[in-house]
Design a protein around this motif. Structure first.
Motif, PDB file in Angstrom:
ATOM      1  N   LEU A  62      41.899  36.081   1.456  1.00  0.00           N
ATOM      2  CA  LEU A  62      41.069  36.665   2.518  1.00  0.00           C
ATOM      3  C   LEU A  62      40.870  38.140   2.263  1.00  0.00           C
ATOM      4  N   PHE A  63      39.660  38.578   2.524  1.00  0.00           N
ATOM      5  CA  PHE A  63      39.350  39.992   2.401  1.00  0.00           C
ATOM      6  C   PHE A  63      38.775  40.475   3.709  1.00  0.00           C
ATOM      7  N   SER A  64      39.090  41.660   4.099  1.00  0.00           N
ATOM      8  CA  SER A  64      38.531  42.246   5.302  1.00  0.00           C
ATOM      9  C   SER A  64      37.727  43.461   4.915  1.00  0.00           C
ATOM     10  N   VAL A  65      36.566  43.636   5.545  1.00  0.00           N
ATOM     11  CA  VAL A  65      35.678  44.738   5.231  1.00  0.00           C
ATOM     12  C   VAL A  65      35.522  45.603   6.449  1.00  0.00           C
ATOM     13  N   GLY A  66      35.653  46.889   6.266  1.00  0.00           N
ATOM     14  CA  GLY A  66      35.350  47.798   7.371  1.00  0.00           C
ATOM     15  C   GLY A  66      36.526  48.650   7.766  1.00  0.00           C
ATOM     16  N   ILE A  76      34.046  42.403   8.531  1.00  0.00           N
ATOM     17  CA  ILE A  76      33.681  41.051   8.127  1.00  0.00           C
ATOM     18  C   ILE A  76      34.873  40.501   7.358  1.00  0.00           C
ATOM     19  N   LEU A  77      35.367  39.351   7.773  1.00  0.00           N
ATOM     20  CA  LEU A  77      36.527  38.734   7.130  1.00  0.00           C
ATOM     21  C   LEU A  77      36.026  37.643   6.193  1.00  0.00           C
ATOM     22  N   ILE A  83      33.166  36.920  11.774  1.00  0.00           N
ATOM     23  CA  ILE A  83      32.973  38.177  12.497  1.00  0.00           C
ATOM     24  C   ILE A  83      33.317  37.932  13.964  1.00  0.00           C
ATOM     25  N   GLY A  84      34.040  38.869  14.573  1.00  0.00           N
ATOM     26  CA  GLY A  84      34.423  38.740  15.979  1.00  0.00           C
ATOM     27  C   GLY A  84      33.730  39.774  16.848  1.00  0.00           C
ATOM     28  N   PHE A  85      33.318  39.352  18.051  1.00  0.00           N
ATOM     29  CA  PHE A  85      32.603  40.214  18.997  1.00  0.00           C
ATOM     30  C   PHE A  85      33.189  40.052  20.389  1.00  0.00           C
ATOM     31  N   THR A  86      33.088  41.114  21.179  1.00  0.00           N
ATOM     32  CA  THR A  86      33.410  41.050  22.598  1.00  0.00           C
ATOM     33  C   THR A  86      32.534  42.065  23.328  1.00  0.00           C
TER      34      THR A  86
END
Length: 384
Positions: free
Chosen positions: A9-13, A185-186, A198-201
């Motif tokens: 897994l890679f996470s961006v940001g 972005i995961l 991608i997660g949003f709230t």
């Protein structure tokens, strides 16, 4: 043994958070390798249920299986002690069996895994809740097989940036990645298919459902780098009065909780392939929009002595979605769960959530409702 094939897994940001009087921290999401547990679980085919999970059929190599659950609060030790004697009691073995067989197992984590003593919330006000669970509980969720937890919600910062950072660190330490960080972005590999999440709230410290332009830009970027894009959204009002999804902005105690339908459909229009909803604490209708599945709310999955289980707040599910390499829904089912009085999930042999969803789908989308048979299986038709 849990049959996961989630790859590196890679996470961006860059994650930024503002807290109180301008206090801020930044966390760089690291590159990570999920470490799978070898903990034994009850084989699904031996469980007391009218149909076997997973079904005894060969799954084509060009599909992935996602299983997702709703809101997760494994008890709290703040402001008083509400924890079980043994943490394994929180997710019974009979339920764990139905969580097997996924390439990605996902949930919405609404607590803090920290020992930090100070909440960021003013608990003297009515209807204000802060949840804190022992850091050791991260291992429980690794043993169950969770791969990703969404943290873009209204409880992940209950103990401020330090508590949040502890939660991320403790989950990562057992191989569980976290979703919802600002501009994140995961990326993952599931069954050799590139996947982005991608997660949003509704809060600006995370990716916000209110900023459609920024949300669309993230989805476009993800789609350029992955075959399948999965969006998690926490949006909508809460409680039994919020069962029905509508194409309008929702408010809860005066707070703008977004237009779930507009947001979800816009994400699909932009390139997302699956939208998983959280937040209302009750199940909501599901929709197949342009061949893509939108689950507007999965309800509560675990709320030990913290979440209401009255009426529909006790109705829950494990959502299973099988997608092909283009992200189209090729199969799925609703595995019905019901929370007992303590908020512990149990497989529901009365199929109450299935009946509820069939009713909600008919009300929300009378001309194009998703068909769910009595076994909870989603009848997939070409809706493009």
């Amino acid at each position: 043994m849990v049959n996961h094939k989630l790859g590196r897994l890679f996470s961006v940001g860059f994650i930024s958070f503002c807290f109180c009087l301008g206090m801020s921290i930044g966390i760089i999401i690291r590159f990570g390798q999920i470490q799978r547990s070898n903990a034994a679980t009850t084989p699904a085919e031996n469980l007391p249920f009218p149909f076997a999970i997973p079904e005894n059929q060969e799954v084509p190599g060009d599909t992935i299986t996602i299983k997702a659950v709703g809101d997760v609060i494994p008890g709290t030790n703040f402001p008083n002690y509400r924890l079980p004697k043994f943490r394994d009691e929180l997710i019974p073995k009979s339920v764990r069996g139905y969580l097997q067989g996924a390439d990605i197992l996902f949930g919405n984590f609404e607590s803090s895994l920290t020992t930090y003593p100070y909440s960021s919330k003013d608990m003297s006000q009515g209807q204000i809740f802060a949840f804190r669970s022992p850091p050791s509980y991260a291992q429980l969720f690794a043993d169950v097989g969770f791969d990703v937890f969404n943290l873009a919600n209204n409880h992940a910062m209950d103990f401020g940036p330090l508590g949040f950072r502890d939660t991320v660190k403790n989950l990562n330490a057992v191989g569980i990645e976290t979703l919802g960080h600002k501009n994140q972005i995961l990326y993952s590999q599931a069954n050799n298919i590139p996947v982005a999440m991608i997660g949003f709230t509704t809060y600006n410290m995370y990716n916000s459902v209110h900023d459609l332009a920024a949300a669309k830009a993230l989805v476009l970027e993800a789609k350029n780098n992955a075959n399948i894009v999965i969006v998690s959204m926490q949006a909508g009002a809460e409680g039994t009065g919020a069962l029905h999804i509508k194409d309008e902005t929702e408010f809860f105690y005066g707070e703008n909780r977004g237009n779930s339908m507009q947001f979800a459909r816009t994400m699909i229009d932009t390139g997302a392939d699956l939208v998983i909803g959280h937040g209302p604490h009750v199940p909501r209708a599901i929709e197949i929009y342009k061949g893509k599945l939108i689950a507007y709310s999965l309800g509560n999955f675990l709320g030990y002595k913290t979440l209401s289980t009255a009426a529909e707040t006790g109705y829950s599910m494990i959502l299973e979605a099988k997608l092909n390499s283009q992200g189209d829904l090729v199969g799925g089912k609703i595995i019905p769960v019901h929370l007992d009085r303590q908020g512990i999930p149990r497989i529901d042999q009365r199929f109450r959530t299935v009946g509820l969803l069939r009713y909600l789908n008919k009300k929300a989308f009378p001309e194009n409702q998703v068909k769910i048979n009595k076994k909870g299986e989603i009848v997939v038709m070409n809706t493009k």
